[in-house]
Design a protein around this motif. Structure first.
Motif, PDB file in Angstrom:
ATOM      1  N   ALA A 253      -7.401   6.861  -0.927  1.00 56.97           N
ATOM      2  CA  ALA A 253      -8.304   7.160  -1.906  1.00 56.97           C
ATOM      3  C   ALA A 253      -9.612   5.633  -1.822  1.00 56.97           C
ATOM      4  O   ALA A 253     -10.716   5.948  -1.860  1.00 56.97           O
ATOM      5  CB  ALA A 253      -7.611   7.222  -2.858  1.00 56.97           C
ATOM      6  N   LEU A 254      -8.878   4.675  -1.488  1.00 57.25           N
ATOM      7  CA  LEU A 254      -9.905   3.402  -1.668  1.00 57.25           C
ATOM      8  C   LEU A 254     -10.863   4.127   0.037  1.00 57.25           C
ATOM      9  O   LEU A 254     -11.930   3.353   0.370  1.00 57.25           O
ATOM     10  CB  LEU A 254      -9.363   2.305  -1.003  1.00 57.25           C
ATOM     11  N   ALA A 255     -10.810   4.317   1.025  1.00 55.11           N
ATOM     12  CA  ALA A 255     -10.526   4.433   2.224  1.00 55.11           C
ATOM     13  C   ALA A 255     -12.136   5.668   2.417  1.00 55.11           C
ATOM     14  O   ALA A 255     -12.922   5.799   2.835  1.00 55.11           O
ATOM     15  CB  ALA A 255     -10.292   5.779   3.427  1.00 55.11           C
ATOM     16  N   GLY A 256     -12.495   6.303   1.134  1.00 53.19           N
ATOM     17  CA  GLY A 256     -13.599   7.089   1.730  1.00 53.19           C
ATOM     18  C   GLY A 256     -13.570   8.218   2.335  1.00 53.19           C
ATOM     19  O   GLY A 256     -12.326   9.038   2.480  1.00 53.19           O
TER      20      GLY A 256
ATOM     21  N   PHE B 269       0.801  -1.133   0.368  1.00 56.90           N
ATOM     22  CA  PHE B 269       0.008   0.108   0.082  1.00 56.90           C
ATOM     23  C   PHE B 269       0.933   1.745  -0.349  1.00 56.90           C
ATOM     24  O   PHE B 269       1.902   0.735  -0.058  1.00 56.90           O
ATOM     25  CB  PHE B 269      -0.857  -0.926   1.029  1.00 56.90           C
ATOM     26  N   GLY B 270       0.617   2.625  -0.391  1.00 60.13           N
ATOM     27  CA  GLY B 270       1.184   3.279  -0.912  1.00 60.13           C
ATOM     28  C   GLY B 270       0.260   4.889  -0.147  1.00 60.13           C
ATOM     29  O   GLY B 270      -1.548   4.780   0.266  1.00 60.13           O
TER      30      GLY B 270
END
Length: 94
Positions: free
Chosen positions: A90-93, A84-85
């Motif tokens: 952005a996937l966390a919302g 991850f980086g």
């Protein structure tokens, strides 16, 4: 193929010259070419007295054979479970 993180303890690693690193890289590539199995050296990082390498292949035994043939230490070999980086945030919302 699995991705592996390899920790190599090499005293004075951070003091290796570009020419010395090039020689190590050539030796590593020569071994990779002679292994006869799928194997990718992704990248390596030098920090203090260690070199951290990311390689891809099917099993730990192949990583250790690469080290043996190349004359490199492989003090710790770990399968990378995930990556991850910053882009992952952005996937966390919101």
């Amino acid at each position: 193929m699995k991705r592996f993180m390899i920790e190599r303890e090499i005293p004075g690693a951070s003091n290796l010259s570009e020419a010395e690193l090039a020689d190590i890289a050539k030796a590593s590539c020569d071994v990779v070419d002679g292994l006869g199995v799928p194997y990718t050296w992704v990248n390596s990082y030098v920090a203090g007295d260690k070199i951290y390498c990311v390689h891809e292949t099917d099993d730990v035994e192949t990583i250790l054979e690469h080290a043996r043939r190349g004359g490199f230490p492989a003090n710790t070999v770990s399968v990378v479970a995930n990556e991850f980086g910053p882009q992952t945030a952005a996937l966390a919302g919101s």
